[in-house]
Design a protein around this motif. Structure first.
Motif: not given
Length: 273
Positions: A86-105
């Motif tokens: 559930x946490x992974x899915x929430x983060x994915x949805x938020x990344x799609x919405x706000x589209x930060x220019x750089x993400x490191x995982x």
């Protein structure tokens, strides 16, 4: 008006202060940026190990993320502990919405003390939901073996594993080889359609390496937020990690492996503003 370079860390809380959100915010501040946070889980831990994990409700994680993104300009995002589907899915949805220019995982799966920090079913979701959405992943050898389902015990095996991860959908992989014994540390940087690079650094003798992965990924995000390229940010972050380990090697914090010295005056390092 002026604005701070700003980094958002999405990670678990370490009550012992050596890893997770605490290490991330210390690193971001030490390197001259402004840190914001969204907590994915609470952990009860110290230098001797993890006693308990309390996941944050996914809906509340989403509230944290939206509160930050809707108000503050984020230059880079660091993701750490993602222990449930559930946490992974929430983060994915938020990344799609706000589209930060750089993400490191930094796919935190096993703590320094050996405690497992992720549910088994979450690993496949990382491949499908998060890895394609981030610019860089930074697994260590234990995490790399979980991700590819095979053993990684040499520099050449690291290179092959990192390339396999890019072939399976990762844009870039920094596979960390700190768990290999020897006088030289090997890290491998693999990017799509590019030859993998083996990065060498000297081994530093210290038991105080708790939170090294969290610190490295946060440092990379911070250097990117300050205007450096990915390659420059990785080089600068590795230099920062080396200094933090050296300056914390003789410090006692608790009865187990302690943290790095996050505030060893790194601002004299070469950084772009």
């Amino acid at each position: 008006m002026n604005r701070y370079p700003t980094v958002l860390t999405i990670a678990g809380s370490d009550s012992g202060g050596g890893a997770g959100i605490q290490a991330d915010l210390k690193t971001i501040a030490a390197l001259g940026a402004f840190g914001t946070s969204a907590i994915t889980a609470l952990t009860a831990q110290n230098t001797q190990g993890v006693r308990a994990i309390h996941p944050v409700p996914p809906a509340f994680l989403q509230e944290q993320l939206e509160a930050v993104f809707e108000d503050i300009t984020i230059d880079a995002v660091k993701i750490g502990m993602v222990n449930t589907v559930e946490v992974a899915q929430i983060i994915a949805q938020v990344l799609d919405r706000f589209r930060p220019r750089f993400v490191v995982f930094d796919p935190v799966m096993v703590s320094t003390s050996g405690s497992k920090l992720i549910q088994d079913e979450t690993v496949s979701v990382l491949w499908s939901e998060l890895f394609p959405r981030v610019n860089l992943i930074t697994p260590n050898l234990d995490e790399g073996e979980i991700l590819i389902g095979g053993e990684i015990r040499t520099a050449e095996a690291m290179k092959a594993a990192a390339l396999e991860m890019t072939e399976r959908g990762c844009k870039a992989v920094l596979l960390k080889g700190g768990h290999l014994l020897g006088p030289t540390i090997y890290d491998v940087l693999a990017q799509r359609e590019q030859e993998a690079l083996i990065l060498e650094s000297d081994y530093i003798d210290s038991r105080n390496v708790h939170g090294t992965g969290c610190t490295l990924s946060s440092a990379i995000a911070t250097f990117v937020a300050k205007g450096n390229s990915l390659a420059e940010s990785i080089i600068f972050a590795k230099e920062y990690i080396a200094g933090a380990i050296r300056c914390g090697a003789d410090v006692v914090t608790g009865h187990g492996p302690g943290p790095l010295n996050h505030s060893f005056s790194p601002l004299s390092m070469q950084v772009l503003s």
